[in-house]
Design an enzyme around this catalytic site. Sequence first.
Site, PDB file in Angstrom:
ATOM      1  N   CYS A   8     -15.456   3.497 -26.847  1.00 47.54           N
ATOM      2  CA  CYS A   8     -17.011   4.487 -26.935  1.00 47.54           C
ATOM      3  C   CYS A   8     -17.426   5.070 -25.782  1.00 47.54           C
ATOM      4  O   CYS A   8     -18.191   3.695 -25.554  1.00 47.54           O
ATOM      5  CB  CYS A   8     -17.504   3.593 -28.493  1.00 47.54           C
ATOM      6  N   GLU A   9     -16.550   5.569 -25.374  1.00 47.73           N
ATOM      7  CA  GLU A   9     -17.224   5.654 -23.861  1.00 47.73           C
ATOM      8  C   GLU A   9     -17.099   7.356 -23.287  1.00 47.73           C
ATOM      9  O   GLU A   9     -15.596   7.807 -23.483  1.00 47.73           O
ATOM     10  CB  GLU A   9     -16.392   5.419 -22.733  1.00 47.73           C
ATOM     11  N   GLY A  62       3.403  -3.585  -4.184  1.00 46.29           N
ATOM     12  CA  GLY A  62       2.841  -3.852  -5.436  1.00 46.29           C
ATOM     13  C   GLY A  62       3.729  -2.738  -5.997  1.00 46.29           C
ATOM     14  O   GLY A  62       4.422  -2.673  -7.264  1.00 46.29           O
ATOM     15  N   ARG A  63       2.686  -1.645  -6.287  1.00 45.69           N
ATOM     16  CA  ARG A  63       2.777  -0.929  -7.101  1.00 45.69           C
ATOM     17  C   ARG A  63       4.202   0.296  -6.700  1.00 45.69           C
ATOM     18  O   ARG A  63       4.242   0.820  -7.905  1.00 45.69           O
ATOM     19  CB  ARG A  63       1.143   0.722  -6.454  1.00 45.69           C
ATOM     20  N   TYR A 122     -11.130   5.122 -11.011  1.00 43.58           N
ATOM     21  CA  TYR A 122     -10.817   6.306 -10.048  1.00 43.58           C
ATOM     22  C   TYR A 122     -10.416   7.903  -9.636  1.00 43.58           C
ATOM     23  O   TYR A 122     -10.112   8.491  -9.412  1.00 43.58           O
ATOM     24  CB  TYR A 122      -9.428   5.690  -8.950  1.00 43.58           C
ATOM     25  N   TYR A 148      -0.888  -1.454 -11.939  1.00 37.43           N
ATOM     26  CA  TYR A 148      -2.218  -1.598 -12.602  1.00 37.43           C
ATOM     27  C   TYR A 148      -2.942  -0.981 -13.812  1.00 37.43           C
ATOM     28  O   TYR A 148      -3.834  -0.493 -13.959  1.00 37.43           O
ATOM     29  CB  TYR A 148      -3.232  -0.866 -10.935  1.00 37.43           C
ATOM     30  N   GLY A 155       1.081  -1.754  -0.033  1.00 38.16           N
ATOM     31  CA  GLY A 155      -0.169   0.277  -0.045  1.00 38.16           C
ATOM     32  C   GLY A 155       0.515   1.174   0.211  1.00 38.16           C
ATOM     33  O   GLY A 155       0.481   2.663  -0.133  1.00 38.16           O
ATOM     34  N   GLU A 200       3.722  -6.587   1.592  1.00 41.92           N
ATOM     35  CA  GLU A 200       3.538  -6.455   0.127  1.00 41.92           C
ATOM     36  C   GLU A 200       3.627  -6.055  -0.615  1.00 41.92           C
ATOM     37  O   GLU A 200       2.223  -5.364  -1.454  1.00 41.92           O
ATOM     38  CB  GLU A 200       2.561  -7.535   0.270  1.00 41.92           C
ATOM     39  N   ARG A 214      -7.947   3.296 -15.236  1.00 39.58           N
ATOM     40  CA  ARG A 214      -7.892   3.946 -13.711  1.00 39.58           C
ATOM     41  C   ARG A 214      -7.954   5.056 -13.874  1.00 39.58           C
ATOM     42  O   ARG A 214      -8.793   5.192 -12.961  1.00 39.58           O
ATOM     43  CB  ARG A 214      -5.970   4.190 -13.682  1.00 39.58           C
TER      44      ARG A 214
HETATM   45  N1  LLP Z   1      -1.171  -7.208  -0.423  1.00 39.67           N
HETATM   46  C1  LLP Z   1      -3.167  -6.532  -0.329  1.00 39.67           C
HETATM   47  C2  LLP Z   1      -3.459  -7.300   0.136  1.00 39.67           C
HETATM   48  C3  LLP Z   1      -3.449  -6.609  -1.868  1.00 39.67           C
HETATM   49  O1  LLP Z   1      -4.930  -6.560  -1.115  1.00 39.67           O
HETATM   50  C4  LLP Z   1      -2.542  -5.472  -2.611  1.00 39.67           C
HETATM   51  C5  LLP Z   1      -3.075  -4.228  -3.006  1.00 39.67           C
HETATM   52  C6  LLP Z   1      -0.918  -5.252  -2.157  1.00 39.67           C
HETATM   53  C7  LLP Z   1      -0.550  -5.902  -1.338  1.00 39.67           C
HETATM   54  C8  LLP Z   1      -0.465  -4.463  -3.270  1.00 39.67           C
HETATM   55  O2  LLP Z   1      -0.502  -2.881  -3.012  1.00 39.67           O
HETATM   56  P1  LLP Z   1       0.180  -1.692  -3.523  1.00 39.67           P
HETATM   57  O3  LLP Z   1       1.736  -1.932  -3.071  1.00 39.67           O
HETATM   58  O4  LLP Z   1      -0.256  -2.161  -4.784  1.00 39.67           O
HETATM   59  O5  LLP Z   1      -0.594  -0.552  -3.200  1.00 39.67           O
HETATM   60  N2  LLP Z   1      -6.552  -1.384  -8.602  1.00 39.67           N
HETATM   61  C9  LLP Z   1      -6.229  -0.015  -7.789  1.00 39.67           C
HETATM   62  C10 LLP Z   1      -4.641  -0.542  -6.604  1.00 39.67           C
HETATM   63  C11 LLP Z   1      -5.687  -2.081  -5.629  1.00 39.67           C
HETATM   64  C12 LLP Z   1      -4.991  -2.632  -4.755  1.00 39.67           C
HETATM   65  C13 LLP Z   1      -5.356  -4.505  -4.658  1.00 39.67           C
HETATM   66  N3  LLP Z   1      -4.791  -5.089  -2.992  1.00 39.67           N
HETATM   67  C14 LLP Z   1      -5.231   0.844  -8.437  1.00 39.67           C
HETATM   68  O6  LLP Z   1      -4.851   1.161  -9.399  1.00 39.67           O
HETATM   69  O7  LLP Z   1      -5.301   1.932  -7.966  1.00 39.67           O
END
Ligand code: LLP
Length: 432
Positions: free
Chosen positions: A362-363, A293-294, A335, A391, A249, A291, A331
């Site tokens: 087409c939106e 990701g982003r 959002y 994402y 996150g 964890e 995105r």
């Molecule tokens: N761990 C869990 C259990 C999660 O649900 C997520 C993200 C992460 C780790 C990784 O989070 P990050 O470090 O990437 O923020 N599609 C949305 C983001 C959805 C995130 C879902 N869970 C967007 O494009 O902003």
Amino acid sequence: MFVSENLNVNEKGHLTIGGADTVELAEQYDTPLYVMDEQTVRSACRRFKNSIDKYYGGQGLVCYASKAFSCLEMCRIVASEGLGLDAVSIGELYTAVKAGFDVSKIGFHGNNKTNEELEFAVDNKVGHIIVDNISELLRLEEIAKYRNAKPDIMFRIKPGIDAHTHDFVKTGQIDSKFGFALETGEAFEAVKQAIACENVNLMGLHCHIGSQIFDIDPFEEAAKVMLDFIAKIKNELNYEINGLNLGGGFGIKYLNEHDPAPLETYMERVSKVVKNTCSERGINQPYIFIEPGRSIAAPAGITLYTVGARKEIPNIRTYISIDGGMADSPRYILYKSEYEAIVANKANEERTEKVTIAGKCCESGDLIGENMPLQHAESGDIIAVYATGAYNYSMSSNYNRLQKPAVVFVNNGESRIAVKRETLDDIIRNDI
Ligand code: LLP
């Protein structure tokens, strides 16, 4: 001004990423095109890993959240940095397994895993399964018993923390589809039930409070709440939980005005809270998992588009239409996420206009952004949108039967294809 360090301008006045000329990439591979800079991915992996070494004595594992961006090459890169992986579906697991990922370092997530997914995880000896609910616990127990297996599990807990982010990406509060609630006693009852199970080994607890969070306080709060719960389990059930997964996150810089705390600061502060809380509560310091990701994938990526139509509506706005849109970059429509963009072939020119960059779907809502300061853009120009590595590809679709773009990795000026562009035959491959 660039949002990430991998971007620059060369002597031709072209935007570069990881030393590669983006205008040449667009010519060579066509657009729309996702471009990922390998060194940026690697450097984020190392920063997370090194900060666990420095602030928490190496007693932890960074599990890349592959939902942000998964393909074989990304799994191979992350694996070669010694990271673990967070997978949320059989598709992400399959990708990691096929990439040769060390399965013992994979954590398997999901609020509604199917039996097929659980069986795949157990058969492939995935490191641990993060169980979300009682139905899953009971199904997993059966599946494991039948196979004479005893998988390690964690419980996903809702720590009740309200992180300040978009409602759809908040997950730690009580009204969430994810995990067991603490307040109601649900989580404690579930722990008792898991301890009584013969074919699962409850080794950890997990929480994830949301995504794109800039503030470190909620992460510290969540860690304290989780450790309090670990202490309660020890005191009342005489059971030691040795693993604590604090989720992902961490916010990134999409816009120049964004100022997320450095990853190292997060690790330093959270490690301190974990150590202090453990000594106050008289519990052992858990092995920790995070964890991200982003924060690993997003800054590494850009998306390249070619400009088609330019439409000036006097006194209202100018639309710059590109050859992609919500199908490859969902995105904004989901959002209203904001991005910075540049005309890649005019990267040294001044930004003289504020435009709306529109997709080709087409939106009406299919935009990359509104009021974006940009160089004067005309048909044939290349537009680069920054920080799209997370994402975007992973949430892309074939809406309007558009072909998904290719993904190219660049590394010190060299480029290679990692995911091929879909063909028209790919579009109808499952049609009968
Ligand atoms: N761990 C869990 C259990 C999660 O649900 C997520 C993200 C992460 C780790 C990784 O989070 P990050 O470090 O990437 O923020 N599609 C949305 C983001 C959805 C995130 C879902 N869970 C967007 O494009 O902003």
